[in-house]
Scaffold this motif. Sequence first.
Motif, PDB file in Angstrom:
ATOM      1  N   ARG A 116     -20.693   0.786  -0.497  1.00 28.37           N
ATOM      2  CA  ARG A 116     -19.710   1.583  -1.240  1.00 28.37           C
ATOM      3  C   ARG A 116     -19.394   2.862  -0.479  1.00 28.37           C
ATOM      4  O   ARG A 116     -18.236   3.226  -0.318  1.00 28.37           O
ATOM      5  N   ALA A 117     -20.439   3.521   0.003  1.00 27.07           N
ATOM      6  CA  ALA A 117     -20.245   4.787   0.719  1.00 27.07           C
ATOM      7  C   ALA A 117     -19.417   4.556   1.973  1.00 27.07           C
ATOM      8  O   ALA A 117     -18.510   5.332   2.294  1.00 27.07           O
ATOM      9  N   ARG A 118     -19.684   3.451   2.704  1.00 25.83           N
ATOM     10  CA  ARG A 118     -18.946   3.192   3.939  1.00 25.83           C
ATOM     11  C   ARG A 118     -17.476   2.917   3.637  1.00 25.83           C
ATOM     12  O   ARG A 118     -16.582   3.393   4.334  1.00 25.83           O
ATOM     13  N   LEU A 119     -17.211   2.154   2.582  1.00 31.18           N
ATOM     14  CA  LEU A 119     -15.825   1.851   2.226  1.00 31.18           C
ATOM     15  C   LEU A 119     -15.063   3.133   1.911  1.00 31.18           C
ATOM     16  O   LEU A 119     -13.910   3.301   2.300  1.00 31.18           O
ATOM     17  N   GLU A 120     -15.741   4.037   1.200  1.00 34.93           N
ATOM     18  CA  GLU A 120     -15.064   5.267   0.813  1.00 34.93           C
ATOM     19  C   GLU A 120     -14.841   6.167   2.016  1.00 34.93           C
ATOM     20  O   GLU A 120     -13.756   6.739   2.184  1.00 34.93           O
ATOM     21  N   GLN A 121     -15.842   6.262   2.895  1.00 36.48           N
ATOM     22  CA  GLN A 121     -15.731   7.188   4.014  1.00 36.48           C
ATOM     23  C   GLN A 121     -14.873   6.627   5.153  1.00 36.48           C
ATOM     24  O   GLN A 121     -14.028   7.327   5.700  1.00 36.48           O
ATOM     25  N   VAL A 143      -8.891  -8.148   6.453  1.00 36.03           N
ATOM     26  CA  VAL A 143      -7.510  -7.823   6.062  1.00 36.03           C
ATOM     27  C   VAL A 143      -7.178  -6.406   6.516  1.00 36.03           C
ATOM     28  O   VAL A 143      -6.115  -6.158   7.124  1.00 36.03           O
ATOM     29  N   ALA A 144      -8.068  -5.474   6.231  1.00 35.74           N
ATOM     30  CA  ALA A 144      -7.821  -4.063   6.555  1.00 35.74           C
ATOM     31  C   ALA A 144      -7.639  -3.886   8.057  1.00 35.74           C
ATOM     32  O   ALA A 144      -6.763  -3.148   8.518  1.00 35.74           O
ATOM     33  N   LYS A 145      -8.451  -4.591   8.836  1.00 36.31           N
ATOM     34  CA  LYS A 145      -8.382  -4.459  10.290  1.00 36.31           C
ATOM     35  C   LYS A 145      -7.043  -4.993  10.809  1.00 36.31           C
ATOM     36  O   LYS A 145      -6.387  -4.354  11.625  1.00 36.31           O
ATOM     37  N   THR A 146      -6.624  -6.152  10.300  1.00 38.64           N
ATOM     38  CA  THR A 146      -5.385  -6.754  10.790  1.00 38.64           C
ATOM     39  C   THR A 146      -4.157  -5.949  10.367  1.00 38.64           C
ATOM     40  O   THR A 146      -3.219  -5.792  11.140  1.00 38.64           O
ATOM     41  N   CYS A 147      -4.165  -5.454   9.136  1.00 34.03           N
ATOM     42  CA  CYS A 147      -2.967  -4.729   8.678  1.00 34.03           C
ATOM     43  C   CYS A 147      -3.008  -3.262   9.069  1.00 34.03           C
ATOM     44  O   CYS A 147      -1.993  -2.582   9.035  1.00 34.03           O
ATOM     45  N   GLY A 148      -4.198  -2.771   9.413  1.00 33.34           N
ATOM     46  CA  GLY A 148      -4.285  -1.409   9.930  1.00 33.34           C
ATOM     47  C   GLY A 148      -4.355  -0.323   8.863  1.00 33.34           C
ATOM     48  O   GLY A 148      -4.250   0.853   9.178  1.00 33.34           O
ATOM     49  N   ASP A 149      -4.542  -0.702   7.590  1.00 30.98           N
ATOM     50  CA  ASP A 149      -4.639   0.334   6.566  1.00 30.98           C
ATOM     51  C   ASP A 149      -5.545  -0.107   5.421  1.00 30.98           C
ATOM     52  O   ASP A 149      -5.271  -1.091   4.722  1.00 30.98           O
ATOM     53  N   GLY A 150      -6.631   0.628   5.233  1.00 32.11           N
ATOM     54  CA  GLY A 150      -7.631   0.283   4.227  1.00 32.11           C
ATOM     55  C   GLY A 150      -7.093   0.331   2.807  1.00 32.11           C
ATOM     56  O   GLY A 150      -7.461  -0.473   1.964  1.00 32.11           O
ATOM     57  N   LYS A 151      -6.228   1.316   2.529  1.00 23.75           N
ATOM     58  CA  LYS A 151      -5.732   1.466   1.154  1.00 23.75           C
ATOM     59  C   LYS A 151      -4.801   0.325   0.775  1.00 23.75           C
ATOM     60  O   LYS A 151      -4.899  -0.230  -0.320  1.00 23.75           O
ATOM     61  N   THR A 152      -3.860  -0.016   1.696  1.00 26.01           N
ATOM     62  CA  THR A 152      -2.963  -1.140   1.427  1.00 26.01           C
ATOM     63  C   THR A 152      -3.789  -2.401   1.180  1.00 26.01           C
ATOM     64  O   THR A 152      -3.564  -3.133   0.214  1.00 26.01           O
ATOM     65  N   ALA A 153      -4.749  -2.619   2.057  1.00 25.25           N
ATOM     66  CA  ALA A 153      -5.586  -3.811   1.924  1.00 25.25           C
ATOM     67  C   ALA A 153      -6.307  -3.812   0.581  1.00 25.25           C
ATOM     68  O   ALA A 153      -6.359  -4.829  -0.122  1.00 25.25           O
ATOM     69  N   SER A 154      -6.855  -2.654   0.182  1.00 25.94           N
ATOM     70  CA  SER A 154      -7.585  -2.552  -1.080  1.00 25.94           C
ATOM     71  C   SER A 154      -6.671  -2.843  -2.269  1.00 25.94           C
ATOM     72  O   SER A 154      -7.035  -3.573  -3.194  1.00 25.94           O
ATOM     73  N   ASN A 155      -5.456  -2.278  -2.231  1.00 24.10           N
ATOM     74  CA  ASN A 155      -4.511  -2.521  -3.334  1.00 24.10           C
ATOM     75  C   ASN A 155      -4.191  -4.007  -3.479  1.00 24.10           C
ATOM     76  O   ASN A 155      -4.186  -4.551  -4.577  1.00 24.10           O
ATOM     77  N   TRP A 156      -3.885  -4.633  -2.367  1.00 27.86           N
ATOM     78  CA  TRP A 156      -3.538  -6.066  -2.434  1.00 27.86           C
ATOM     79  C   TRP A 156      -4.737  -6.918  -2.834  1.00 27.86           C
ATOM     80  O   TRP A 156      -4.600  -7.901  -3.552  1.00 27.86           O
ATOM     81  N   MET A 157      -5.914  -6.531  -2.353  1.00 28.46           N
ATOM     82  CA  MET A 157      -7.119  -7.282  -2.741  1.00 28.46           C
ATOM     83  C   MET A 157      -7.279  -7.267  -4.263  1.00 28.46           C
ATOM     84  O   MET A 157      -7.567  -8.276  -4.890  1.00 28.46           O
ATOM     85  N   GLN A 158      -7.106  -6.088  -4.841  1.00 33.94           N
ATOM     86  CA  GLN A 158      -7.364  -5.959  -6.277  1.00 33.94           C
ATOM     87  C   GLN A 158      -6.232  -6.527  -7.118  1.00 33.94           C
ATOM     88  O   GLN A 158      -6.463  -7.183  -8.123  1.00 33.94           O
ATOM     89  N   GLN A 159      -4.985  -6.249  -6.696  1.00 34.46           N
ATOM     90  CA  GLN A 159      -3.870  -6.672  -7.544  1.00 34.46           C
ATOM     91  C   GLN A 159      -3.513  -8.140  -7.339  1.00 34.46           C
ATOM     92  O   GLN A 159      -3.058  -8.796  -8.263  1.00 34.46           O
ATOM     93  N   ASP A 160      -3.678  -8.622  -6.122  1.00 37.42           N
ATOM     94  CA  ASP A 160      -3.198  -9.978  -5.846  1.00 37.42           C
ATOM     95  C   ASP A 160      -4.328 -10.983  -5.644  1.00 37.42           C
ATOM     96  O   ASP A 160      -4.389 -11.987  -6.335  1.00 37.42           O
ATOM     97  N   TYR A 212     -13.723   4.296  -7.293  1.00 41.10           N
ATOM     98  CA  TYR A 212     -13.462   3.195  -8.233  1.00 41.10           C
ATOM     99  C   TYR A 212     -13.156   1.902  -7.479  1.00 41.10           C
ATOM    100  O   TYR A 212     -13.676   0.829  -7.802  1.00 41.10           O
ATOM    101  N   ASP A 213     -12.315   2.019  -6.447  1.00 44.73           N
ATOM    102  CA  ASP A 213     -11.896   0.821  -5.707  1.00 44.73           C
ATOM    103  C   ASP A 213     -13.042   0.202  -4.909  1.00 44.73           C
ATOM    104  O   ASP A 213     -13.188  -1.011  -4.865  1.00 44.73           O
ATOM    105  N   SER A 214     -13.849   1.055  -4.296  1.00 41.01           N
ATOM    106  CA  SER A 214     -14.978   0.519  -3.521  1.00 41.01           C
ATOM    107  C   SER A 214     -15.925  -0.211  -4.465  1.00 41.01           C
ATOM    108  O   SER A 214     -16.489  -1.251  -4.130  1.00 41.01           O
TER     109      SER A 214
END
Lengths: 97, 525
Positions: free
Chosen positions: B349-354, B380-397, B361-363
């Motif tokens: 959790r700490a690594r995801l946040e940092q 996903v995050a590595k390929t798309c280059g953005d952790g937040k976008t990846a997190s949003n899609w993971m949770q919503q989709d 909440y998301d982590s």
Amino acid sequence: MAISRNEVEKVALLARLSLSPDELHAMTRQLGDILGYVDQLSQLDTEHVEPMAHALDVTNCFREDRAQPSLDRELALANAPRRDEECYLVPAVLGEL
Amino acid sequence: MSAPYTIIIGLEVHVQLLTESKMFCSCSTKFGAPPNTQTCPVCIGMPGSLPVMNRKAFELALKTAVALNCEIPRFTKWDRKNYYYPDLPKGYQISQFDLPMSHDGWLEIETKPLSPLPVGEGSGVRAANSRVTRPHPNSLPEGEGIVSSSTTKRIGIIRAHLEEDAGKSMHDEVAGKADSRIDLNRAGTPLLEIVSQPDLRSPAEAKTYLTELKLLLNYLGVSDCNMQEGSLRVDANINLHIDTPQGRIATPIVEVKNMNSFRAVERALAFEAERQYRQWQETGHKLGEVPKSTRGWDEGSQTTREQRAKEESSDYRYFPDPDLLPVTITTEEVERVRASLGELPAALRARLEQTYGIAAYDSDVLVNQGRLLVDYYFRVAKTCGDGKTASNWMQQDVLRWLNEHQVDIGQYPVAAETLGELLAKVRGGAFDTSRGRQVLAAMLESRLSLGDAIRQVGIEEVGESAVIELCRQLLQANPKIVAEVRDGKPKGIGALIGQAKKKNPNVNPARVREICLEMIQKGEV
């Protein structure tokens, strides 16, 4: 070393044994004799002897986690006083409300 | 109004360890076999048979104990716990008494300050197993000031020790038969008993502890924690501390059993706390004045009922098992185990946040889904280059789809790298989020490749020069809007975007806006 009748009654209850007054009397005497016999050991001086958890001075005896075939069910149930096709049958457990 | 008492809860958790064979013999531990087909002379207690310890069971137990920050004594041994019950063929259970394999550890949980929680699922997010201890930044009910940030609380572990399971007795009450049927397949299955300190102060906190413990066990891979199959069982000890004019008193401790889910634990404890308070008001009984009692949770009536009187600890007449040799553990072995634990939930959790910049909440949501899903997220995050976008899609989709189809991430039809590529296109402006969702849906429904899905949705990538040309034409055709924008009223841009989409549905609206504004600013039209 004596054991009281009450103590024998309690042990009998824990062992789910129902003893008649005669049996209770005999058991109290016999258990007392056994305890008295074993109690002779306390005459030994164990002041400088380290307590031990096992008679053998061996530790860490393991087997690998591999499943092997089990007993055939017919064999497993062979000695059961009562059984059905699959299970041991026992009188319904009492004491649970 | 807070309750006029403090609730004191300690939990005993029995976890079945993930071994192939039983603890002291080679019978299979597989769940669901026909009755009495997985037994042998050792586990049904035939005279003359000898138990031998399963190495894997000991290793899994040690791993768990180390992860629970326990002290590992150099020497541990096996004891016999004697009692008579039809599902215990030997008349004793092999367990550990005075020298358990571990003691004095702790587990940290995130806990909210005590507040009157509605019993049952409160702010349930989605998956039943996702924790809700941290308030969601986007879902705070308006007007309610529950910005109570969570705090970390350390729950003490008294001990974790190994023991063998008993068999199963079945009583067919409907048929009205007098007999119980005994199945000994489970007898001898390795269990780790984890006993917490009475550090838990509410039913909700007890549930949080159980959820965190289960997550840890999942990450360690030591148990499947399946409550339906009995791989994880919970007993609770509960009593109350009540402040009276004569000082603080404690009510008699009650052990609660037969709870088949974490929700049941929460409800049973909530019920039991109120029942104990009522009972104290009626009888005035205090701790030590009546024997400790055992009550079973009844799911049907949502109440607890008295069970058999608990035998005192000494009644089990523990003594060292002469058939089993003690185990010694070196400091080096413990350190080797510690080094092999891998990344545990709290650290993850700490690594995801940092590192990935996502909210607590998301982590939490991601980590609670298990390591496999987090690994998928990383890719996903590595390929798309953005952790937040990846997190949003993971949770919503992704999570929604997994939930709807009741499968885990291993069965998700779209590879992490493919989803990452799709998100990279959305981020890069090739098309917008809603079209991105259509593409993902096409990949999921028709199992299409990314390229085919994009074509099916009808997206043709519009070249940058084509977009610029389109914008130029629109601006020239709408001088009024251009003038308004120059006057600081950019509202009209929306109309231009609408026209652009009509002319070419594949243009990215965001890009149209950017180009139009830029052209107006630079005076190119």
